[in-house]
Design an enzyme around this catalytic site. Sequence first.
Site, PDB file in Angstrom:
ATOM      1  N   TYR A 170      42.533  68.684  52.894  1.00  0.00           N
ATOM      2  CA  TYR A 170      43.873  67.765  52.016  1.00  0.00           C
ATOM      3  C   TYR A 170      44.785  67.212  53.162  1.00  0.00           C
ATOM      4  O   TYR A 170      45.507  66.857  52.793  1.00  0.00           O
ATOM      5  CB  TYR A 170      43.873  68.341  51.019  1.00  0.00           C
ATOM      6  CG  TYR A 170      44.447  68.566  49.789  1.00  0.00           C
ATOM      7  CD1 TYR A 170      44.410  67.168  49.293  1.00  0.00           C
ATOM      8  CD2 TYR A 170      45.930  68.593  50.068  1.00  0.00           C
ATOM      9  CE1 TYR A 170      45.214  66.772  48.230  1.00  0.00           C
ATOM     10  CE2 TYR A 170      46.979  68.124  48.924  1.00  0.00           C
ATOM     11  CZ  TYR A 170      46.186  67.356  47.747  1.00  0.00           C
ATOM     12  OH  TYR A 170      47.624  66.908  47.014  1.00  0.00           O
ATOM     13  N   LYS A 215      46.357  64.142  53.339  1.00  0.00           N
ATOM     14  CA  LYS A 215      47.057  63.942  53.355  1.00  0.00           C
ATOM     15  C   LYS A 215      48.634  62.870  54.387  1.00  0.00           C
ATOM     16  O   LYS A 215      49.284  62.535  53.872  1.00  0.00           O
ATOM     17  CB  LYS A 215      48.252  64.960  52.202  1.00  0.00           C
ATOM     18  CG  LYS A 215      47.522  64.709  50.658  1.00  0.00           C
ATOM     19  CD  LYS A 215      47.748  63.691  50.215  1.00  0.00           C
ATOM     20  CE  LYS A 215      46.680  63.609  48.396  1.00  0.00           C
ATOM     21  NZ  LYS A 215      46.577  62.611  47.875  1.00  0.00           N
TER      22      LYS A 215
END
Length: 255
Positions: free
Chosen positions: A152, A156
């Site tokens: 994740y 990002k």
Amino acid sequence: MSRVFITGSTDGLGLLAAKLLVEQGHAVVLHARNSERATSAQATLSEAEAVVIGDLASRAAMMHVAEQVNALGTFDAVIHNAGARYDEPRIETADGLEHMFAVNVLAPYILTALIARPARLIYLSSDLHRRGEPDFKDLQWMHRHWDGTQAYADSKLFDAVLAAAIARRWPNVFSNAVGPGWVPTKMGGPDAPDDMAQASATQVWLATSNEPAAHVSGKFFYHKKLSETHPAVHDVKVQNQLLAACESLSGVSLS
């Protein structure tokens, strides 16, 4: 009045941003993963101009979403808000892609490349991007032991890199990334301490404001203020590697 398209806008920050835009007198087009969610979103925000439908885990659906958006005409801003959760297991899509990368990174790349160029682009990133690693040897996590939080953070980071890369490639477009903070969405959980209203307000501000502070590009914002980024965000080599990887995986080139 501005016309804004928001991905992942059936709930959470995307829907809050849409509601705020409508309250301010702007036109909004929503995006839903499927017909059921589209019907719910239209009922929740009847003022929305339209809802386009497509699961952004699929390359074909990504392209179809872009087709639907272009069929509706031009937009002043696009907010790339849709995202996969940090706590999911490694899922492989029908295209053979790691699901989190497909939704969080490849989808905004393809939509950016295919939707008629707006004046402003906003990419939802995260403060966790600073823990990301620009690992181009194993983007799909085929060889590493799966770590959802790291995947994740990486995704990002790539969102912020994409925003900076577009800012460099398209100097006439304001392209920026936003870290909403740890907010009480389905992803963040009910105990998250940050302000949902501030998070969505920053996206809306970047999409519509005529303030000089919003007329910048290649920046990272938290609650309408500039925020420090991972060094890779403004590394031209990393930017070019990401664009090349996305083009290779999608078959879609960025003009």
